[in-house]
Enzyme design. Structure first.
Site, PDB file in Angstrom:
ATOM      1  N   TYR A  93       0.856  -1.191   0.000  1.00 58.29           N
ATOM      2  CA  TYR A  93       0.000   0.000   0.000  1.00 58.29           C
ATOM      3  C   TYR A  93       0.886   1.234   0.000  1.00 58.29           C
ATOM      4  O   TYR A  93       1.947   1.232  -0.626  1.00 58.29           O
ATOM      5  CB  TYR A  93      -1.003  -0.034   1.165  1.00 58.29           C
ATOM      6  CG  TYR A  93      -2.204   0.823   0.845  1.00 58.29           C
ATOM      7  CD1 TYR A  93      -3.013   0.501  -0.249  1.00 58.29           C
ATOM      8  CD2 TYR A  93      -2.510   1.963   1.563  1.00 58.29           C
ATOM      9  CE1 TYR A  93      -4.093   1.294  -0.600  1.00 58.29           C
ATOM     10  CE2 TYR A  93      -3.593   2.757   1.217  1.00 58.29           C
ATOM     11  CZ  TYR A  93      -4.367   2.426   0.138  1.00 58.29           C
ATOM     12  OH  TYR A  93      -5.433   3.207  -0.220  1.00 58.29           O
ATOM     13  N   ARG A 157      -9.526  10.157  -8.117  1.00 52.11           N
ATOM     14  CA  ARG A 157      -8.691  10.944  -7.204  1.00 52.11           C
ATOM     15  C   ARG A 157      -7.869   9.969  -6.364  1.00 52.11           C
ATOM     16  O   ARG A 157      -8.145   9.720  -5.219  1.00 52.11           O
ATOM     17  CB  ARG A 157      -9.545  11.833  -6.301  1.00 52.11           C
ATOM     18  CG  ARG A 157      -8.737  12.879  -5.517  1.00 52.11           C
ATOM     19  CD  ARG A 157      -9.518  13.423  -4.351  1.00 52.11           C
ATOM     20  NE  ARG A 157      -9.921  12.404  -3.404  1.00 52.11           N
ATOM     21  CZ  ARG A 157      -9.119  11.882  -2.473  1.00 52.11           C
ATOM     22  NH1 ARG A 157      -7.873  12.273  -2.360  1.00 52.11           N
ATOM     23  NH2 ARG A 157      -9.579  10.943  -1.636  1.00 52.11           N
ATOM     24  N   LYS A 175      -5.963  -2.111  -0.585  1.00 50.00           N
ATOM     25  CA  LYS A 175      -6.781  -1.960   0.624  1.00 50.00           C
ATOM     26  C   LYS A 175      -7.255  -3.311   1.142  1.00 50.00           C
ATOM     27  O   LYS A 175      -7.244  -3.578   2.351  1.00 50.00           O
ATOM     28  CB  LYS A 175      -7.992  -1.078   0.320  1.00 50.00           C
ATOM     29  CG  LYS A 175      -7.694   0.400   0.240  1.00 50.00           C
ATOM     30  CD  LYS A 175      -7.832   1.059   1.600  1.00 50.00           C
ATOM     31  CE  LYS A 175      -7.567   2.547   1.497  1.00 50.00           C
ATOM     32  NZ  LYS A 175      -7.873   3.286   2.721  1.00 50.00           N
ATOM     33  N   GLU A 246     -13.865   4.320  -2.283  1.00 49.61           N
ATOM     34  CA  GLU A 246     -12.465   4.714  -2.143  1.00 49.61           C
ATOM     35  C   GLU A 246     -12.005   5.594  -3.297  1.00 49.61           C
ATOM     36  O   GLU A 246     -12.201   5.253  -4.477  1.00 49.61           O
ATOM     37  CB  GLU A 246     -11.587   3.451  -2.078  1.00 49.61           C
ATOM     38  CG  GLU A 246     -10.117   3.702  -1.907  1.00 49.61           C
ATOM     39  CD  GLU A 246      -9.764   4.197  -0.508  1.00 49.61           C
ATOM     40  OE1 GLU A 246      -8.677   4.761  -0.347  1.00 49.61           O
ATOM     41  OE2 GLU A 246     -10.592   4.010   0.417  1.00 49.61           O
ATOM     42  N   ASP A 247     -11.405   6.725  -2.971  1.00 51.30           N
ATOM     43  CA  ASP A 247     -10.711   7.589  -3.932  1.00 51.30           C
ATOM     44  C   ASP A 247     -11.572   8.026  -5.116  1.00 51.30           C
ATOM     45  O   ASP A 247     -11.117   8.033  -6.267  1.00 51.30           O
ATOM     46  CB  ASP A 247      -9.428   6.903  -4.424  1.00 51.30           C
ATOM     47  CG  ASP A 247      -8.321   6.971  -3.377  1.00 51.30           C
ATOM     48  OD1 ASP A 247      -8.543   7.587  -2.322  1.00 51.30           O
ATOM     49  OD2 ASP A 247      -7.238   6.418  -3.620  1.00 51.30           O
ATOM     50  N   ASP A 269     -13.840   5.478   3.179  1.00 55.02           N
ATOM     51  CA  ASP A 269     -12.632   5.548   3.993  1.00 55.02           C
ATOM     52  C   ASP A 269     -11.983   6.926   3.937  1.00 55.02           C
ATOM     53  O   ASP A 269     -11.407   7.386   4.920  1.00 55.02           O
ATOM     54  CB  ASP A 269     -11.640   4.475   3.552  1.00 55.02           C
ATOM     55  CG  ASP A 269     -10.449   4.382   4.488  1.00 55.02           C
ATOM     56  OD1 ASP A 269     -10.681   4.332   5.706  1.00 55.02           O
ATOM     57  OD2 ASP A 269      -9.307   4.373   4.009  1.00 55.02           O
ATOM     58  N   ASP A 270     -12.061   7.609   2.789  1.00 55.85           N
ATOM     59  CA  ASP A 270     -11.450   8.933   2.668  1.00 55.85           C
ATOM     60  C   ASP A 270     -12.114   9.926   3.618  1.00 55.85           C
ATOM     61  O   ASP A 270     -11.437  10.788   4.193  1.00 55.85           O
ATOM     62  CB  ASP A 270     -11.559   9.444   1.227  1.00 55.85           C
ATOM     63  CG  ASP A 270     -10.891   8.503   0.241  1.00 55.85           C
ATOM     64  OD1 ASP A 270      -9.706   8.206   0.436  1.00 55.85           O
ATOM     65  OD2 ASP A 270     -11.560   8.050  -0.704  1.00 55.85           O
ATOM     66  N   ASN A 416      -0.744  11.801   1.204  1.00 58.29           N
ATOM     67  CA  ASN A 416      -0.113  10.629   0.612  1.00 58.29           C
ATOM     68  C   ASN A 416       0.064  10.834  -0.883  1.00 58.29           C
ATOM     69  O   ASN A 416      -0.718  11.552  -1.492  1.00 58.29           O
ATOM     70  CB  ASN A 416      -0.994   9.391   0.833  1.00 58.29           C
ATOM     71  CG  ASN A 416      -0.673   8.670   2.126  1.00 58.29           C
ATOM     72  OD1 ASN A 416       0.483   8.445   2.436  1.00 58.29           O
ATOM     73  ND2 ASN A 416      -1.701   8.305   2.873  1.00 58.29           N
TER      74      ASN A 416
END
Length: 589
Positions: A93, A157, A175, A246-247, A269-270, A416
């Protein structure tokens, strides 16, 4: 207490155990003479795999090696990961997964054997055929391996790297490896999904080796209509599946969560995970900072979905835990975006998610950059989710130290990957006279104070402390939805997992080597909270919690506590790689 974990169970088709296959089994399977004669135990296999891993010249080569290993010998892969988690987590990750995503179309054929199924790729022009795609997936997996959890992205993203299109598949894959490693989800029942809805990144549209569809992204109406079809198809086929978004880009991240959080078992999660893990670190930092929570002044740099999600959870914490009225708590936060401090009278149209924290008490003052904001706000805590490398330079860090001489400055550079981090741990230590309370979003090395030789360990506000236990808790207790108070209970529980030694050293998070232990504890607290709120649907866990209350509290307010009985049963439900080859072989052989 370290979890006593559940070992792998055999599937219809024997797992590839490589050189550990017993001689008698080789004979029965007609493999005599087709493989080297040595029969090894798992430890020898691990030693060889570790040797190969460390021989690779770059982290990307290590990523490719580990991906191939996972797709050819699942048991060996997770034995290697769990035995070397601190070393391998940054490879599978962040930060390495960022580069792997950027190069995904170029390395894809080398990540797994030909035709190996490692997730779903759902093109925009095929969403009407989602039922067929899911059926194809069902036919590709062993009977009974029904997915329990999925991580889904559209690649719009990815980390701080922007729109990577279909290449973002590396994120769901990575993940889910952490769900398994940290909390014992069954890897055979994890499903990574990328929505291949195009990309607005010309780099990939012009790349002759790009493997996604070559078109610009759809407008909002088409996007939400397409995701509706995919999510409806997915939850129809797998009604109990836990979905992690996610993202996605910021507007869609908030939009999808708002649209689906009360309809299906889902989590972003973001927004929620980042907020939860940073809240846990913030709780620990406040205890060490030297000033009470009510006097904190928090300056955020970056106002995307993650930043706003974090701040809202910090507000909830101040309201619930410290009894500060919401408007007063909200007034403790300032945000800086690309145009300066966010105010209601700045003159631009604010995105919907920024309105809540827009300042109305600034009069005619408008701070145009971070330096001006620092002098205006005089923060006690500086939190970065800007993806601007070195945004916290020597001048900013030194000034934070000067502003907080009576208390320790809290500095969290959370962007990150490492190339986007606002500062390093070494920089934060040097420019605050080693006084900083630090947590980052990516891993940094330990720092030795030259004058004393004392070694300090950086805190890493890594979401892997929270999303795996949320996923395991969701799988076990089967709550109807993931509420803010459930996520808050996770933060409280995580902050309570620090050992006496970790607290004495001023660390904000438990050591990564203990993550299975802490994940079990956080999962137990999640389950207790789900039962308290009347969300849990699994009668087994409802009965267990009711028979073993966690505390004397009579309200449903989240406190992050759990009982030993629930913790023990959580540990019994965590998957782990097999300890011996006999656990993986069909009994007929």
């Amino acid at each position: 207490m370290a979890p006593s974990v559940q070992t792998a169970s055999p599937t219809k088709k024997p797992l590839n155990v490589g050189t550990a296959l017993p001689y008698a089994t080789r004979t029965a399977m007609h493999l005599k003479g087709l493989v080297p004669s040595a029969v090894e135990d798992f430890s020898a296999q691990e030693a060889r795999a570790r040797e190969q891993l460390r021989s690779k010249g770059t982290d990307l080569e290590k990523y490719i090696f580990l991906s191939w290993l996972r797709n050819t010998n699942l048991n060996l892969f997770y034995r290697l990961v769990l035995g070397n988690l601190k070393e391998i987590a940054p490879i599978i990750y962040t930060p390495t997964v960022g580069q792997a995503c950027q190069e995904f179309s170029h390395i894809y054929p080398f990540l797994a054997p030909p035709n190996a199924v490692d997730g779903l790729y759902v093109p925009l022009n095929e969403v009407d055929n989602i039922g067929e795609i899911i059926q194809n997936y069902k036919e590709s997996i062993p009977e009974g391996d029904v997915p329990e959890i999925t991580v889904i992205t559209d690649g719009s993203r990815i980390l701080g790297l922007g729109d990577l299109g279909m290449n973002g598949m590396g994120i769901p894959v990575g993940k889910l490896q952490l769900y398994v490693a940290a909390a014992g989800l069954d890897p055979r029942r994890c499903l990574p999904i990328v929505l291949d809805f195009g990309t607005d990144n010309p780099k990939y549209l012009e790349d002759p080796l790009y493997l996604g569809i070559r078109q610009k992204r759809p407008d909002d109406a088409e996007f939400y209509a397409a995701t509706e079809k995919v999510l409806t198809g997915l939850t129809t086929a797998f009604p109990e599946i836990f979905i992690q978004f996610e993202d996605f880009n910021t507007p869609h991240a908030f939009g999808l969560l708002e649209q689906w959080r009360d309809r299906i078992l889902c989590f972003n999660d973001d927004i929620q995970g980042t907020g939860s893990v940073i809240l846990a670190g913030f709780i620990s930092a406040i205890k060490l900072a030297g000033i009470p929570a009510k006097d904190q002044r928090v300056l955020f740099v970056g106002a995307g979905s993650a930043g706003v999600g974090v701040a809202k959870q910090l507000v909830d914490y101040l309201v619930i835990e410290h009894k500060i009225p919401e408007e007063q708590a909200k007034a403790m936060f300032w945000f800086v975006d690309s145009r300066g401090v966010i105010t209601a009278n700045r003159g631009d149209k604010l995105a919907d998610h920024k309105v809540y924290f827009a300042r109305t008490d600034n009069g005619d003052t408008q701070c145009k950059n971070l330096e001006e904001a620092l002098e205006y706000v005089k923060p006690t805590a500086l939190i970065g989710l800007s993806t601007i490398h070195k945004a916290f330079n020597e001048k900013i860090l030194s000034r934070m130290n000067q502003l907080n001489q009576e208390a320790r400055p809290i500095i969290f550079p959370l962007s990150n990957p490492k190339t986007k981090a606002e500062c390093t741990f070494e920089e934060a230590m040097r420019f605050t006279d080693n006084r900083v309370l630090f947590a980052s979003g990516t891993a940094f090395p330990e720092y030795t104070i030259p004058e004393t030789g004392e070694v300090r360990v950086p805190g890493q506000g890594n979401n892997m402390y929270v999303f795996p236990p949320i996923g395991l808790g969701a799988k076990l207790a089967k709550p109807t939805r993931i509420t803010d108070s459930l996520v808050f209970a996770v933060s409280k529980a995580l902050s309570n997992t620090l050992s006496a030694d970790e607290i004495a050293r001023g660390e904000l998070y438990p050591r990564i080597e203990r993550i299975r232990e802490t994940s079990a504890q956080v999962t137990a607290a999640f389950i207790h909270q789900a039962v308290r709120e009347g969300l849990a649907q699994s009668q087994k866990w409802i009965d267990l919690v009711n028979a073993n209350p966690a505390s004397s509290a009579t309200s449903s307010a989240p406190d992050g506590t759990y009982s030993q009985a629930v913790l023990d049963e959580v540990c019994n439900n965590m998957w782990a790689p097999a300890e011996s080859v006999q656990q993986l072989l069909p009994t007929k052989l």
